[in-house]
Enzyme design. Structure first.
Site, PDB file in Angstrom:
ATOM      1  N   HIS A  14      -0.960 -11.088 -19.402  1.00 60.65           N
ATOM      2  CA  HIS A  14      -0.601  -9.674 -19.232  1.00 60.65           C
ATOM      3  C   HIS A  14       0.882  -9.464 -19.507  1.00 60.65           C
ATOM      4  CE1 HIS A  14      -0.555  -5.584 -17.887  1.00 60.65           C
ATOM      5  NE2 HIS A  14       0.390  -5.867 -17.000  1.00 60.65           N
ATOM      6  N   ILE A  66       1.524   2.320  -6.954  1.00 61.90           N
ATOM      7  CA  ILE A  66       0.142   1.883  -7.192  1.00 61.90           C
ATOM      8  C   ILE A  66      -0.619   1.877  -5.871  1.00 61.90           C
ATOM      9  CG2 ILE A  66      -1.335  -0.054  -7.886  1.00 61.90           C
ATOM     10  CD1 ILE A  66       1.081  -0.966  -9.677  1.00 61.90           C
ATOM     11  N   ASP A  92      -5.108  -3.488 -19.295  1.00 61.63           N
ATOM     12  CA  ASP A  92      -5.132  -3.734 -20.745  1.00 61.63           C
ATOM     13  C   ASP A  92      -6.507  -3.381 -21.323  1.00 61.63           C
ATOM     14  OD1 ASP A  92      -2.512  -4.807 -20.539  1.00 61.63           O
ATOM     15  OD2 ASP A  92      -3.381  -6.682 -19.829  1.00 61.63           O
ATOM     16  N   GLY A  99       3.296   1.915  -2.028  1.00 62.89           N
ATOM     17  CA  GLY A  99       3.968   2.112  -3.309  1.00 62.89           C
ATOM     18  C   GLY A  99       3.230   3.018  -4.274  1.00 62.89           C
ATOM     19  N   ALA A 110       0.806  -1.232   0.000  1.00 65.41           N
ATOM     20  CA  ALA A 110       0.000   0.000   0.000  1.00 65.41           C
ATOM     21  C   ALA A 110       0.833   1.273   0.000  1.00 65.41           C
ATOM     22  CB  ALA A 110      -0.937   0.003   1.218  1.00 65.41           C
TER      23      ALA A 110
HETATM   24  P1  NAD Z   1       6.579   0.587  -6.191  1.00 63.99           P
HETATM   25  O1  NAD Z   1       8.007   0.230  -6.075  1.00 63.99           O
HETATM   26  O2  NAD Z   1       6.216   2.024  -6.323  1.00 63.99           O
HETATM   27  O3  NAD Z   1       5.763   0.002  -4.971  1.00 63.99           O
HETATM   28  C1  NAD Z   1       5.907  -1.313  -4.563  1.00 63.99           C
HETATM   29  C2  NAD Z   1       5.624  -1.377  -3.081  1.00 63.99           C
HETATM   30  O4  NAD Z   1       5.729  -2.744  -2.686  1.00 63.99           O
HETATM   31  C3  NAD Z   1       6.626  -0.565  -2.233  1.00 63.99           C
HETATM   32  O5  NAD Z   1       5.928   0.308  -1.372  1.00 63.99           O
HETATM   33  C4  NAD Z   1       7.361  -1.634  -1.443  1.00 63.99           C
HETATM   34  O6  NAD Z   1       7.767  -1.240  -0.145  1.00 63.99           O
HETATM   35  C5  NAD Z   1       6.305  -2.731  -1.392  1.00 63.99           C
HETATM   36  N1  NAD Z   1       6.851  -4.039  -1.064  1.00 63.99           N
HETATM   37  C6  NAD Z   1       7.985  -4.622  -1.488  1.00 63.99           C
HETATM   38  N2  NAD Z   1       8.109  -5.821  -0.924  1.00 63.99           N
HETATM   39  C7  NAD Z   1       7.045  -6.009  -0.136  1.00 63.99           C
HETATM   40  C8  NAD Z   1       6.608  -7.046   0.720  1.00 63.99           C
HETATM   41  N3  NAD Z   1       7.319  -8.185   0.879  1.00 63.99           N
HETATM   42  N4  NAD Z   1       5.451  -6.894   1.385  1.00 63.99           N
HETATM   43  C9  NAD Z   1       4.717  -5.768   1.224  1.00 63.99           C
HETATM   44  N5  NAD Z   1       5.070  -4.735   0.452  1.00 63.99           N
HETATM   45  C10 NAD Z   1       6.234  -4.872  -0.213  1.00 63.99           C
HETATM   46  O7  NAD Z   1       6.008  -0.235  -7.461  1.00 63.99           O
HETATM   47  P2  NAD Z   1       4.619  -0.003  -8.228  1.00 63.99           P
HETATM   48  O8  NAD Z   1       4.823   0.959  -9.329  1.00 63.99           O
HETATM   49  O9  NAD Z   1       3.550   0.237  -7.225  1.00 63.99           O
HETATM   50  O10 NAD Z   1       4.421  -1.451  -8.903  1.00 63.99           O
HETATM   51  C11 NAD Z   1       4.195  -2.590  -8.120  1.00 63.99           C
HETATM   52  C12 NAD Z   1       4.075  -3.827  -8.985  1.00 63.99           C
HETATM   53  O11 NAD Z   1       2.902  -3.743  -9.829  1.00 63.99           O
HETATM   54  C13 NAD Z   1       5.243  -4.055  -9.932  1.00 63.99           C
HETATM   55  O12 NAD Z   1       5.593  -5.413  -9.934  1.00 63.99           O
HETATM   56  C14 NAD Z   1       4.683  -3.662 -11.291  1.00 63.99           C
HETATM   57  O13 NAD Z   1       5.335  -4.279 -12.359  1.00 63.99           O
HETATM   58  C15 NAD Z   1       3.266  -4.128 -11.151  1.00 63.99           C
HETATM   59  N6  NAD Z   1       2.291  -3.548 -12.098  1.00 63.99           N
HETATM   60  C16 NAD Z   1       1.342  -4.365 -12.602  1.00 63.99           C
HETATM   61  C17 NAD Z   1       0.393  -3.876 -13.473  1.00 63.99           C
HETATM   62  C18 NAD Z   1      -0.683  -4.768 -14.020  1.00 63.99           C
HETATM   63  O14 NAD Z   1      -1.325  -4.394 -14.989  1.00 63.99           O
HETATM   64  N7  NAD Z   1      -0.953  -5.902 -13.428  1.00 63.99           N
HETATM   65  C19 NAD Z   1       0.426  -2.525 -13.830  1.00 63.99           C
HETATM   66  C20 NAD Z   1       1.413  -1.710 -13.295  1.00 63.99           C
HETATM   67  C21 NAD Z   1       2.363  -2.230 -12.428  1.00 63.99           C
HETATM   68  C1  LMR Z   2       1.640  -2.186 -17.321  1.00 70.17           C
HETATM   69  O1  LMR Z   2       1.073  -2.836 -18.182  1.00 70.17           O
HETATM   70  O2  LMR Z   2       1.665  -0.932 -17.317  1.00 70.17           O
HETATM   71  C2  LMR Z   2       2.298  -2.896 -16.175  1.00 70.17           C
HETATM   72  O3  LMR Z   2       2.331  -4.273 -16.383  1.00 70.17           O
HETATM   73  C3  LMR Z   2       3.624  -2.343 -15.808  1.00 70.17           C
HETATM   74  C4  LMR Z   2       4.683  -2.584 -16.836  1.00 70.17           C
HETATM   75  O4  LMR Z   2       5.744  -3.105 -16.459  1.00 70.17           O
HETATM   76  O5  LMR Z   2       4.497  -2.232 -17.991  1.00 70.17           O
END
Ligand code: NAD
Ligand code: LMR
Length: 332
Positions: free
Chosen positions: A192, A29, A165, A27, A25
């Site tokens: 994805h 996202i 997506d 991070g 929470a």
């Molecule tokens: P970020 O680095 O800004 O935030 C990640 C958060 O996870 C940080 O606050 C960190 O402290 C926390 N974290 C790390 N290890 C942890 C643990 N063991 N327990 C709890 N929290 C922990 O990254 P972000 O930009 O928020 O992205 C997070 C993930 O979402 C990435 O893997 C990214 O690729 C993925 N993502 C997926 C999609 C999708 O469409 N599914 C889209 C965007 C990003």
């Molecule tokens: C996205 O589609 O934006 C996420 O999966 C993050 C990425 O790594 O592109």
């Protein structure tokens, strides 16, 4: 005096009280997603967990005047964060930098997701689990294996969040067609990442789009994530649009749990569609209900070029899924 409509709304929201936990929470996202979940009237208890910063995000979000309690939890209190949760959303893990694929995140994120899944299997085994952490094609099978090992796996309760997506497809098709994205519904199937993302343009009202235009559109939907990674230039990947996508998917899961009808989202689930070909998880339209997955829809009629894209997607998905499963076998 309350009007009849107001009375009905009150009694409905009183019967749909849910605890939602966001793991990660703090991070990029996690923070906006926590805010959006605070705005969902079905959420009465919001648990925000991270390895750092969750109490601060919790205090901040808790001032938003909606009818729910919010608390941030540090790592020593993950049990309290998860206990009683109906829905657990997991955006924990590292994001991409330019030049990386989502699969390049596997080495770091696989163990993060495995450990959070273990905690969820122990403290809220019946919750719906929504996986955002990449690579989704592998992290979802990781969670399934962990829940199987704990003897609590319910395939109806595990979702890979592919909603971004779907949002991109609506937005990008509206840009090329000069329409309002709100009116553009595009089903996206497969997985994805890159070529596993298969938008079904033939099922939209623009099925006769010229091939060049259509190819460019499909490519943009498949690689839309790279646009954001490149523009952020080392500072991460999509966070705000992802928070919106995650809140939509979580909202739909809650609507399903609450017994609302015709709640349908494409999502990456344990799917019978191509299991006989070795593809254990696949994203397609899913009807959401009180038990989670209520119905997995088949792909419907596809154009020849879409049949080809699905075939290619399946080949990559088999490998991505196997990688996640092998990781848990080797690192239980
Ligand atoms: P970020 O680095 O800004 O935030 C990640 C958060 O996870 C940080 O606050 C960190 O402290 C926390 N974290 C790390 N290890 C942890 C643990 N063991 N327990 C709890 N929290 C922990 O990254 P972000 O930009 O928020 O992205 C997070 C993930 O979402 C990435 O893997 C990214 O690729 C993925 N993502 C997926 C999609 C999708 O469409 N599914 C889209 C965007 C990003
Ligand atoms: C996205 O589609 O934006 C996420 O999966 C993050 C990425 O790594 O592109």
């Amino acid at each position: 005096m309350l009007s009849k409509v107001a009375t009905r709304q009150f009694s409905k929201s009183a019967s749909t009280a849910y605890k939602v936990a966001v793991l990660g929470a703090g991070g990029g996202i996690g923070q906006p997603l926590s805010l959006l979940m605070k705005l969902n009237p079905k959420v009465t208890d919001l648990a925000l967990y991270d390895i750092k910063g969750a109490p601060g995000v919790g205090a901040d979000v808790s001032h938003v005047p909606t009818n729910s309690t919010v608390k941030g939890y540090n790592p020593d209190a993950i049990d309290q964060a998860l206990k009683g949760s109906d829905v657990v959303i997991i955006p924990a893990g590292v994001p991409r930098k330019p030049g990386m694929t989502r699969d390049d995140l596997f080495n770091t994120n696989a163990s993060i997701v495995r450990d959070l899944a273990k905690a969820a299997a122990e403290h809220c085994p019946k919750a719906a689990i929504l996986i955002i952490s990449n690579p989704v094609n592998s992290t979802v099978p990781i969670v399934a294996e962990v829940f199987k090992n704990a003897g609590v796996y319910d395939p109806k309760k595990l979702f890979g969040v592919t909603t971004l997506d779907v949002l991109r497809a609506s937005r990008f098709i509206s840009e090329v067609e000069g329409t309002n994205p709100v009116d553009e519904k595009v089903t996206v199937v497969g997985g994805h990442s890159g070529i596993t993302i298969v938008p079904l343009i033939s099922q939209t009202k623009h099925k006769n789009m010229a091939k060049d235009k259509r190819d460019a559109l499909i490519h943009r939907i498949q690689f839309g994530g790279d646009e954001v990674v490149k523009a952020k230039d080392g500072a991460g990947s999509a966070t705000l649009s992802m928070a919106q996508a995650g809140a939509r998917m979580a909202g739909s899961v809650l609507n399903g749990l609450a017994g609302e009808h015709d709640v349908i989202e494409p999502t990456f689930v344990d799917s019978p569609l191509f299991k006989s070909e070795g593809v254990e998880f696949f994203s397609s339209k899913v009807t959401l209900g009180p038990q989670g997955v209520a119905k997995i829809h088949d792909l419907g009629e596809l154009a020849d070029y879409e049949e080809e894209m699905v075939k290619t997607a399946k080949e990559t998905l088999i490998k991505n899924i196997q990688k996640g499963q092998d990781f848990v076998k080797q690192n239980p």
